[in-house]
Design a protein around this motif. Structure first.
Motif: not given
Length: 265
Positions: A112-113, A116
């Motif tokens: 997820k990071r 992003r």
């Protein structure tokens, strides 16, 4: 069906008169899948910590120290969540500490990071430091187990191996089961005991498929027609034969095969 009809190492050694015990913390080794066939004692607890696993192993060894015995001990700890007990939990984490990841994080939180765009060098160093703490903790527990094994009466063969390596963004992925490159397939395999040559490193490739037939032959029996080979000649100074090695993974919406032949993949 194939697994049910394939003779397990535990079954072959049990039929040979060995006491057989298995201690596992891996969800893939649940009894309903048949991995406990031939084991008089099988303890399964998903995710059990290494110290508890070693305690169970030492208790079993003590009860069977005067018998021919085969023990399979599995330790799960060097896996994500990378959350070792103290004092190993943050043993290798820099003073600046956690860069925003939860104390107990899973693989998808890392991705997820990444999506992003904020998985920076500090975050990557933190993840690896947490893993290093798991490895240090596990090494300590393995040492505790080996000290007890070394004190056993009679002749002993000890084999230590891993089932896979761990990825740390070498090719854009984390954890394991995504790829079949060296960071996944080049794993530790150590063996020592009675009638084994003095310590040396074997540079030629062998495989985990060789472990079971080697132990079976050392125990005076064999597994029949299997893919692996008996490594005992290698352990006393010989060279393993040149062979191809195949690996496969079918997880995370992909199916991958790796064929290793000499220096080529």
């Amino acid at each position: 069906l194939a697994a049910v009809n394939t003779p397990s190492l535990g079954q072959v050694l049990y039929d040979e008169g060995f006491a057989t015990g298995g201690i596992s913390a891996n969800v893939h080794l649940v009894p309903r899948l048949g991995f406990n066939r031939g084991f008089e004692y099988w303890h399964y607890e998903n995710g059990a910590r290494g110290d508890d696993q070693v305690d169970r192993a030492l208790e079993w060894l003590k009860a069977h120290e005067k018998e021919d015995s085969f023990l399979f001990l599995h330790i799960m700890d060097p896996h994500i969540f990378y959350n070792a007990p103290r004092p190993y939990k943050n043993k290798f984490v820099e003073e600046s500490g956690n860069p925003g990841l939860p104390e107990k994080f899973n693989r998808w939180e890392i991705y997820k990071r990444m999506k992003r765009g904020d998985l920076d060098a500090k975050s990557k160093a933190y993840i690896e430091a947490k893993y290093d703490g798991e490895v240090a903790y596990t090494s300590n527990q393995v040492r505790r187990f080996l000290d007890a094994v070394d004190a056993l009466p009679g002749r002993t063969l000890t084999v230590i191996h891993s089932d896979h390596g761990e990825e740390f963004n070498e090719r854009g992925s984390w954890g394991h089961a995504h790829t079949l490159y060296n960071e996944q397939l080049h794993i530790p395999l150590l063996a020592w005991g009675d009638r084994i040559a003095s310590p040396r490193v074997i540079t030629q490739r062998v495989g985990t498929e060789d472990i079971a037939p080697t132990i079976a032959r050392w125990g005076g029996t064999n597994l029949g027609d299997v893919d692996g080979i008996d490594l005992r000649p290698v352990l006393v100074g010989g060279r393993p034969p040149a062979r191809s090695h195949v690996a496969e993974t079918s997880r995370f919406s992909s199916h991958r095969l790796s064929w290793l032949e000499g220096d080529w993949r």
